[in-house]
Write a protein that holds these residues in place. Sequence first.
Motif, PDB file in Angstrom:
ATOM      1  N   SER A 183       0.838  -1.207   0.000  1.00  0.00           N
ATOM      2  CA  SER A 183       0.000   0.000   0.000  1.00  0.00           C
ATOM      3  C   SER A 183       0.874   1.259   0.000  1.00  0.00           C
ATOM      4  O   SER A 183       0.437   2.351   0.359  1.00  0.00           O
ATOM      5  N   ALA A 184       2.128   1.070  -0.401  1.00  0.00           N
ATOM      6  CA  ALA A 184       3.048   2.181  -0.669  1.00  0.00           C
ATOM      7  C   ALA A 184       3.902   1.693  -1.832  1.00  0.00           C
ATOM      8  O   ALA A 184       3.979   0.493  -2.084  1.00  0.00           O
ATOM      9  N   PRO A 238     -10.118   6.213  -6.978  1.00  0.00           N
ATOM     10  CA  PRO A 238     -10.740   6.953  -5.868  1.00  0.00           C
ATOM     11  C   PRO A 238     -11.096   6.047  -4.683  1.00  0.00           C
ATOM     12  O   PRO A 238     -11.250   4.840  -4.838  1.00  0.00           O
ATOM     13  N   GLU A 239     -11.229   6.667  -3.520  1.00  0.00           N
ATOM     14  CA  GLU A 239     -11.584   5.905  -2.319  1.00  0.00           C
ATOM     15  C   GLU A 239     -12.997   5.339  -2.391  1.00  0.00           C
ATOM     16  O   GLU A 239     -13.305   4.347  -1.728  1.00  0.00           O
ATOM     17  N   GLU A 269     -10.066  -2.974   5.737  1.00  0.00           N
ATOM     18  CA  GLU A 269      -9.009  -2.152   6.334  1.00  0.00           C
ATOM     19  C   GLU A 269      -9.211  -0.662   6.086  1.00  0.00           C
ATOM     20  O   GLU A 269      -8.269   0.123   6.203  1.00  0.00           O
ATOM     21  N   GLY A 270     -10.441  -0.273   5.729  1.00  0.00           N
ATOM     22  CA  GLY A 270     -10.728   1.158   5.518  1.00  0.00           C
ATOM     23  C   GLY A 270     -10.830   1.493   4.043  1.00  0.00           C
ATOM     24  O   GLY A 270     -10.301   0.763   3.201  1.00  0.00           O
ATOM     25  N   PRO A 271     -11.499   2.627   3.728  1.00  0.00           N
ATOM     26  CA  PRO A 271     -11.750   2.996   2.328  1.00  0.00           C
ATOM     27  C   PRO A 271     -10.490   3.362   1.553  1.00  0.00           C
ATOM     28  O   PRO A 271     -10.517   3.414   0.327  1.00  0.00           O
ATOM     29  N   ASP A 272      -9.373   3.631   2.251  1.00  0.00           N
ATOM     30  CA  ASP A 272      -8.143   4.003   1.533  1.00  0.00           C
ATOM     31  C   ASP A 272      -7.255   2.799   1.251  1.00  0.00           C
ATOM     32  O   ASP A 272      -6.206   2.953   0.620  1.00  0.00           O
TER      33      ASP A 272
END
Lengths: 138, 138, 138
Positions: C46-47, C72-73, C82-85
Amino acid sequence: MRQAFHSISIPTRGKGLYEFTQDIRDWIARERFSDGLLSLFCRHTSASLLISENADPDVRADLAAYFERIAPEDGPYVHDAEGPDDMPAHIRAALTQTHLSIPVQNGALLLGTWQGVYLFEHRRAPHTREVAAHFIGE
Amino acid sequence: MRQAFHSISIPTRGKGLYEFTQDIRDWIARERFSDGLLSLFCRHTSASLLISENADPDVRADLAAYFERIAPEDGPYVHDAEGPDDMPAHIRAALTQTHLSIPVQNGALLLGTWQGVYLFEHRRAPHTREVAAHFIGE
Amino acid sequence: MRQAFHSISIPTRGKGLYEFTQDIRDWIARERFSDGLLSLFCRHTSASLLISENADPDVRADLAAYFERIAPEDGPYVHDAEGPDDMPAHIRAALTQTHLSIPVQNGALLLGTWQGVYLFEHRRAPHTREVAAHFIGE
């Protein structure tokens, strides 16, 4: 084990894909490299590297048109001091490659049958692009 | 310092992500590589390489769906002689990787905890994909 | 011929591009590397890594905004535990680089005049990202 460096200059005449596979093969032949890893590094942020099909020229035209659509010149960019084609050029470079390595075995690049190595020019004006090549092996 | 070559064959059954991390680990173990650089090169222009999360399979499904949306089969392509999935395959390969290198230290790939190495098949029909692997080190 | 490993820790404070060219130059100077191949590997999904322009900060802002638009989120993702991002983070990592190699000649990275090496953080929360560095050469 040895290593060698080479600089490949690629003149461009506007946006598009410029094949330079033969320049790499010529260097391998001249230096008599047999086995190793050949790395290419594009020293620009508005041009990039791409391995793509080298049979049907329509593939390159479709690729170029695709990147025009996905990163258009009239996008909502803040950075525009260097012209409307500059910021999309950075984006297209980010979406493709700045660096590639290709194994060399028995003196031959291990490319697939239909693969060619391309410099992807993202600017409208003519440029001379420099790709740094490095070989390590035997 | 030594180097070695290996060819990894990956059978695919249509579009999607096929993990082959274990094939690489097996080669490292068999050859007793300790420290060096391991390079992978996909010898195709309609399949590519990707390092992605190997925990939740939904991530692979979402990635595959994303590339369907961003490079759809019904796009305005000129090149269609090899079927509607061929030109989007070249685009998806251009947007991901043809080549990856991963350091090997103390006999282990330096992947993060959740990283797996995938062959990303972009064609509908089954294929046998070939990834050339090269190691240089000790 | 020799090789060396190094781990570069990069603290991030939310989405964006974090330059770490100087960390690499410091390692080269400290180890007195002269000629070879320097490889960087981001141990996260995620990076990612990116070589981009390091002159005008607007370029980084435009790049970040572009990837927000293209992935987009609020996309139609299945994976959201793990969240929208998180899922857009995996997509943005797939579209950029997990690995980069840069030749080193006469003790200097062969970067172009305007090129910097960046860690591209795709998550909202602060993280400590680890990039594995490997050098082979002299």
